[in-house]
Design a protein around this motif. Structure first.
Motif, PDB file in Angstrom:
ATOM      1  N   VAL A  29     -28.552 -42.031  99.030  1.00 30.79           N
ATOM      2  CA  VAL A  29     -29.311 -42.241 100.261  1.00 30.79           C
ATOM      3  C   VAL A  29     -28.667 -43.407 100.979  1.00 30.79           C
ATOM      4  CG1 VAL A  29     -31.566 -42.740 101.268  1.00 30.79           C
ATOM      5  CG2 VAL A  29     -31.408 -41.375  99.171  1.00 30.79           C
ATOM      6  N   ALA A  30     -28.187 -43.167 102.185  1.00 28.19           N
ATOM      7  CA  ALA A  30     -27.377 -44.157 102.879  1.00 28.19           C
ATOM      8  C   ALA A  30     -27.837 -44.317 104.322  1.00 28.19           C
ATOM      9  CB  ALA A  30     -25.899 -43.750 102.835  1.00 28.19           C
ATOM     10  N   SER A  31     -27.351 -45.384 104.928  1.00 27.05           N
ATOM     11  CA  SER A  31     -27.580 -45.613 106.352  1.00 27.05           C
ATOM     12  C   SER A  31     -26.404 -46.399 106.900  1.00 27.05           C
ATOM     13  CB  SER A  31     -28.880 -46.391 106.581  1.00 27.05           C
ATOM     14  OG  SER A  31     -28.775 -47.690 106.044  1.00 27.05           O
ATOM     15  N   GLY A  32     -26.167 -46.272 108.168  1.00 24.73           N
ATOM     16  CA  GLY A  32     -25.064 -47.023 108.767  1.00 24.73           C
ATOM     17  C   GLY A  32     -25.389 -48.495 108.894  1.00 24.73           C
ATOM     18  N   LYS A  33     -26.674 -48.825 109.016  1.00 27.34           N
ATOM     19  CA  LYS A  33     -27.062 -50.215 109.189  1.00 27.34           C
ATOM     20  C   LYS A  33     -28.347 -50.483 108.418  1.00 27.34           C
ATOM     21  CE  LYS A  33     -28.356 -51.516 113.294  1.00 27.34           C
ATOM     22  NZ  LYS A  33     -27.019 -51.939 113.688  1.00 27.34           N
ATOM     23  N   GLY A  34     -28.667 -51.768 108.234  1.00 27.02           N
ATOM     24  CA  GLY A  34     -29.876 -52.143 107.528  1.00 27.02           C
ATOM     25  C   GLY A  34     -31.096 -52.110 108.438  1.00 27.02           C
ATOM     26  N   GLY A  35     -32.268 -52.112 107.807  1.00 23.07           N
ATOM     27  CA  GLY A  35     -33.503 -52.205 108.562  1.00 23.07           C
ATOM     28  C   GLY A  35     -34.043 -50.903 109.106  1.00 23.07           C
ATOM     29  N   VAL A  36     -33.509 -49.771 108.636  1.00 19.44           N
ATOM     30  CA  VAL A  36     -33.979 -48.472 109.137  1.00 19.44           C
ATOM     31  C   VAL A  36     -34.878 -47.756 108.126  1.00 19.44           C
ATOM     32  CG1 VAL A  36     -31.978 -48.178 110.648  1.00 19.44           C
ATOM     33  CG2 VAL A  36     -31.911 -47.239 108.324  1.00 19.44           C
ATOM     34  N   GLY A  37     -35.206 -48.420 107.019  1.00 22.02           N
ATOM     35  CA  GLY A  37     -36.108 -47.826 106.039  1.00 22.02           C
ATOM     36  C   GLY A  37     -35.425 -46.990 104.984  1.00 22.02           C
ATOM     37  N   LYS A  38     -34.163 -47.294 104.706  1.00 22.96           N
ATOM     38  CA  LYS A  38     -33.388 -46.511 103.737  1.00 22.96           C
ATOM     39  C   LYS A  38     -33.964 -46.608 102.325  1.00 22.96           C
ATOM     40  CE  LYS A  38     -29.743 -48.602 102.604  1.00 22.96           C
ATOM     41  NZ  LYS A  38     -30.345 -49.161 101.351  1.00 22.96           N
ATOM     42  N   SER A  39     -34.258 -47.836 101.875  1.00 25.08           N
ATOM     43  CA  SER A  39     -34.751 -48.024 100.500  1.00 25.08           C
ATOM     44  C   SER A  39     -36.124 -47.391 100.316  1.00 25.08           C
ATOM     45  CB  SER A  39     -34.801 -49.516 100.155  1.00 25.08           C
ATOM     46  OG  SER A  39     -33.502 -50.076 100.173  1.00 25.08           O
ATOM     47  N   THR A  40     -37.003 -47.553 101.310  1.00 25.82           N
ATOM     48  CA  THR A  40     -38.325 -46.924 101.233  1.00 25.82           C
ATOM     49  C   THR A  40     -38.186 -45.408 101.169  1.00 25.82           C
ATOM     50  OG1 THR A  40     -39.268 -48.758 102.505  1.00 25.82           O
ATOM     51  CG2 THR A  40     -40.561 -46.735 102.384  1.00 25.82           C
ATOM     52  N   THR A  41     -37.245 -44.877 101.929  1.00 23.92           N
ATOM     53  CA  THR A  41     -37.003 -43.435 101.900  1.00 23.92           C
ATOM     54  C   THR A  41     -36.458 -42.996 100.545  1.00 23.92           C
ATOM     55  OG1 THR A  41     -36.551 -43.426 104.280  1.00 23.92           O
ATOM     56  CG2 THR A  41     -35.755 -41.539 103.010  1.00 23.92           C
ATOM     57  N   MET A  63     -28.034 -46.677  98.386  1.00 18.92           N
ATOM     58  CA  MET A  63     -26.760 -47.305  98.727  1.00 18.92           C
ATOM     59  C   MET A  63     -26.979 -48.517  99.637  1.00 18.92           C
ATOM     60  SD  MET A  63     -24.204 -45.358  97.475  1.00 18.92           S
ATOM     61  CE  MET A  63     -22.779 -44.965  98.495  1.00 18.92           C
ATOM     62  N   PRO A  64     -26.058 -49.479  99.630  1.00 22.23           N
ATOM     63  CA  PRO A  64     -26.154 -50.570 100.601  1.00 22.23           C
ATOM     64  C   PRO A  64     -25.841 -50.044 102.000  1.00 22.23           C
ATOM     65  CG  PRO A  64     -24.102 -50.721  99.372  1.00 22.23           C
ATOM     66  CD  PRO A  64     -24.890 -49.616  98.746  1.00 22.23           C
ATOM     67  N   PRO A  65     -26.315 -50.720 103.041  1.00 21.27           N
ATOM     68  CA  PRO A  65     -25.992 -50.269 104.396  1.00 21.27           C
ATOM     69  C   PRO A  65     -24.506 -50.447 104.705  1.00 21.27           C
ATOM     70  CG  PRO A  65     -27.114 -52.388 104.451  1.00 21.27           C
ATOM     71  CD  PRO A  65     -27.169 -51.918 103.036  1.00 21.27           C
ATOM     72  N   GLY A  66     -24.020 -49.654 105.645  1.00 23.70           N
ATOM     73  CA  GLY A  66     -22.627 -49.789 106.065  1.00 23.70           C
ATOM     74  C   GLY A  66     -21.701 -48.797 105.394  1.00 23.70           C
ATOM     75  N   ALA A  71     -28.832 -47.576 116.284  1.00 25.68           N
ATOM     76  CA  ALA A  71     -28.845 -47.141 114.888  1.00 25.68           C
ATOM     77  C   ALA A  71     -28.082 -45.831 114.723  1.00 25.68           C
ATOM     78  CB  ALA A  71     -30.284 -46.977 114.390  1.00 25.68           C
ATOM     79  N   LEU A  72     -28.145 -44.974 115.739  1.00 25.33           N
ATOM     80  CA  LEU A  72     -27.480 -43.673 115.664  1.00 25.33           C
ATOM     81  C   LEU A  72     -25.965 -43.827 115.623  1.00 25.33           C
ATOM     82  CD1 LEU A  72     -29.677 -41.717 118.234  1.00 25.33           C
ATOM     83  CD2 LEU A  72     -29.704 -41.487 115.749  1.00 25.33           C
ATOM     84  N   LEU A  73     -25.441 -44.847 116.315  1.00 23.56           N
ATOM     85  CA  LEU A  73     -23.993 -45.079 116.283  1.00 23.56           C
ATOM     86  C   LEU A  73     -23.512 -45.313 114.854  1.00 23.56           C
ATOM     87  CD1 LEU A  73     -23.545 -47.442 119.376  1.00 23.56           C
ATOM     88  CD2 LEU A  73     -22.735 -45.085 119.171  1.00 23.56           C
ATOM     89  N   ASP A  74     -24.254 -46.141 114.119  1.00 26.15           N
ATOM     90  CA  ASP A  74     -23.859 -46.446 112.735  1.00 26.15           C
ATOM     91  C   ASP A  74     -24.162 -45.295 111.791  1.00 26.15           C
ATOM     92  OD1 ASP A  74     -22.861 -49.010 113.295  1.00 26.15           O
ATOM     93  OD2 ASP A  74     -24.879 -49.842 113.294  1.00 26.15           O
ATOM     94  N   ALA A  75     -25.218 -44.533 112.093  1.00 27.41           N
ATOM     95  CA  ALA A  75     -25.516 -43.362 111.262  1.00 27.41           C
ATOM     96  C   ALA A  75     -24.384 -42.345 111.357  1.00 27.41           C
ATOM     97  CB  ALA A  75     -26.831 -42.729 111.710  1.00 27.41           C
ATOM     98  N   ARG A  76     -23.828 -42.174 112.549  1.00 30.41           N
ATOM     99  CA  ARG A  76     -22.686 -41.270 112.722  1.00 30.41           C
ATOM    100  C   ARG A  76     -21.497 -41.755 111.893  1.00 30.41           C
ATOM    101  NH1 ARG A  76     -20.342 -37.616 116.389  1.00 30.41           N
ATOM    102  NH2 ARG A  76     -22.179 -37.607 117.737  1.00 30.41           N
ATOM    103  N   ARG A  77     -21.241 -43.065 111.908  1.00 29.77           N
ATOM    104  CA  ARG A  77     -20.133 -43.610 111.113  1.00 29.77           C
ATOM    105  C   ARG A  77     -20.351 -43.335 109.627  1.00 29.77           C
ATOM    106  NH1 ARG A  77     -20.977 -48.181 114.723  1.00 29.77           N
ATOM    107  NH2 ARG A  77     -19.338 -48.209 116.304  1.00 29.77           N
ATOM    108  N   GLY A  78     -21.598 -43.487 109.183  1.00 24.56           N
ATOM    109  CA  GLY A  78     -21.896 -43.220 107.772  1.00 24.56           C
ATOM    110  C   GLY A  78     -21.638 -41.774 107.400  1.00 24.56           C
ATOM    111  N   MET A 133     -17.941 -41.116 107.234  1.00 26.38           N
ATOM    112  CA  MET A 133     -17.319 -41.693 106.042  1.00 26.38           C
ATOM    113  C   MET A 133     -17.461 -40.747 104.855  1.00 26.38           C
ATOM    114  SD  MET A 133     -18.487 -44.768 103.556  1.00 26.38           S
ATOM    115  CE  MET A 133     -19.562 -43.556 102.788  1.00 26.38           C
ATOM    116  N   PHE A 134     -18.672 -40.193 104.662  1.00 23.61           N
ATOM    117  CA  PHE A 134     -18.878 -39.282 103.532  1.00 23.61           C
ATOM    118  C   PHE A 134     -18.018 -38.029 103.677  1.00 23.61           C
ATOM    119  CE2 PHE A 134     -22.924 -41.662 103.008  1.00 23.61           C
ATOM    120  CZ  PHE A 134     -22.703 -42.065 101.716  1.00 23.61           C
ATOM    121  N   ARG A 135     -17.849 -37.568 104.888  1.00 19.98           N
ATOM    122  CA  ARG A 135     -16.993 -36.402 105.091  1.00 19.98           C
ATOM    123  C   ARG A 135     -15.550 -36.713 104.721  1.00 19.98           C
ATOM    124  NH1 ARG A 135     -19.209 -33.849 110.830  1.00 19.98           N
ATOM    125  NH2 ARG A 135     -20.740 -32.449 109.882  1.00 19.98           N
TER     126      ARG A 135
END
Length: 324
Positions: free
Chosen positions: A76-88, A188-191, A218-225, A228-230
């Motif tokens: 479970v990942a996110s491009g940036k912190g503070g979007v609720g990744k860990s709670t999710t 996962m850690p953000p970024g 937030a969407l800009l960093d989500a796209r980067r994430g 990256m996985f791809r």
């Protein structure tokens, strides 16, 4: 590289302003009183050259090795912190078990610098060691958990350089006795940095879940994430739109504080699934802070149902990915 003098031998010949040797073509261009020299590739076919380059690069990468006893790994990942990744991540793990009580699920907190799982899962203490010197995960709500937060003091900052972080990740991956798990959910850690690369290169991953708010930044960093996985050949199972809408508890008016359907549009542009929407709700925040995740503390609430819906969508995507 600058060449002040060049001796042209009989083995060279000139064609179209270029000088060729039998071994390799050279291109000469005058620039003031210097001459630039470019060494072009030889006549080896381009595809063969690229194949050799990939082989050389692969030699430096670690070989992927499954985690003992773990059937599938979901990150479970996110491009940036503070979007609720860990709670999710926590409620996804609990949602997998709530949807199918027969499955076994573990939770790994890979966010070395900012571990959240101990607080969210209401766990404290140090892991015990087995006879084989492996750490035993701490367990709550039926889910074994491992986190760097169990190994350091609550308020102690983790001020480590890259090599120490990589060593810690290696221990969390390889020196934990998980038993038998159907799913290991990794927070996962953000970024898109060293930790992400280290994990994706060391263990086979069934798929990645990207969490984002609908906010443009937030969407800009989500796209980067997702990209990256791809690039590291990890299937992107889909996107989760967190904090999608706020509903006033008094008048029930809905407000899209962070924007509407931004993640849904990003999923469409990336060609991946939209796994679900999680509302911005006081109940989620309060239960998380209390270490009583909403899926177990309020299992019949709309908020818990939203997480269970995401968990169901993740399982469907895993089945489709493995069969396709």
């Amino acid at each position: 590289m600058f060449i002040r003098a060049l001796t042209v031998k009989k083995s060279m010949f000139v064609k179209g302003g270029s000088i060729f040797t039998h071994g390799c073509p050279l291109f000469i261009r005058q620039k003031s009183h210097h001459t630039h020299l470019w060494n072009y590739t030889s006549s080896v076919p381009e595809r063969e050259r690229l194949d050799k380059q990939k082989q050389h690069m692969a030699r430096g990468l670690p070989k992927q090795k499954p985690i003992a006893g773990v059937e599938q790994v979901i990150v479970v990942a996110s491009g940036k912190g503070g979007v609720g990744k860990s709670t999710t991540a926590v409620n996804l793990a609990l949602g997998l078990m709530a949807n199918d009580p027969h499955v076994t699920v573990g939770l790994l907190d890979a966010d070395v610098y900012g571990p959240s799982i101990p607080k969210l899962m209401n766990l404290k203490g140090n892991p015990e060691l087995t006879d084989k010197n492996l750490m035993r995960p701490l367990v709550n709500f039926g889910i074994p958990c491992m986190s760097m937060g169990f190994l350091v003091e609550d308020v102690a900052p983790i001020v480590w350089r890259g090599l120490m972080v990589m060593s810690a990740i290696e221990k969390l991956l390889r020196q934990v006795d998980w038993g038998l798990l159907d799913y290991l959910v990794v927070d996962m850690p953000p970024g898109t940095g060293d930790v992400q690369l280290s994990i994706t290169q060391n263990i086979p991953i069934a798929g990645a879940v990207i969490v984002s708010t609908p906010q443009d930044i937030a969407l800009l960093d989500a796209r980067r994430g997702a990209e990256m996985f791809r690039k590291v050949n990890v299937p992107v199972l889909g996107l989760v739109q967190n904090m999608s809408v706020f509903q006033c508890p008094n008048c029930h008016h809905q407000t899209h504080i962070f924007g509407a359907d931004g993640v849904r549009e990003l999923a469409r542009n990336l060609g991946v699934e939209m796994l679900g929407d999680i509302p911005l709700h006081l109940n989620i925040r309060e239960t998380s802070d209390q270490g009583q995740p909403v899926v177990v503390s309020s299992p019949d609430s709309p908020e818990a149902e939203a997480y269970k819906k995401v968990a169901s969508a993740v399982v469907q995507r895993l089945h489709k990915s493995s069969s396709g």
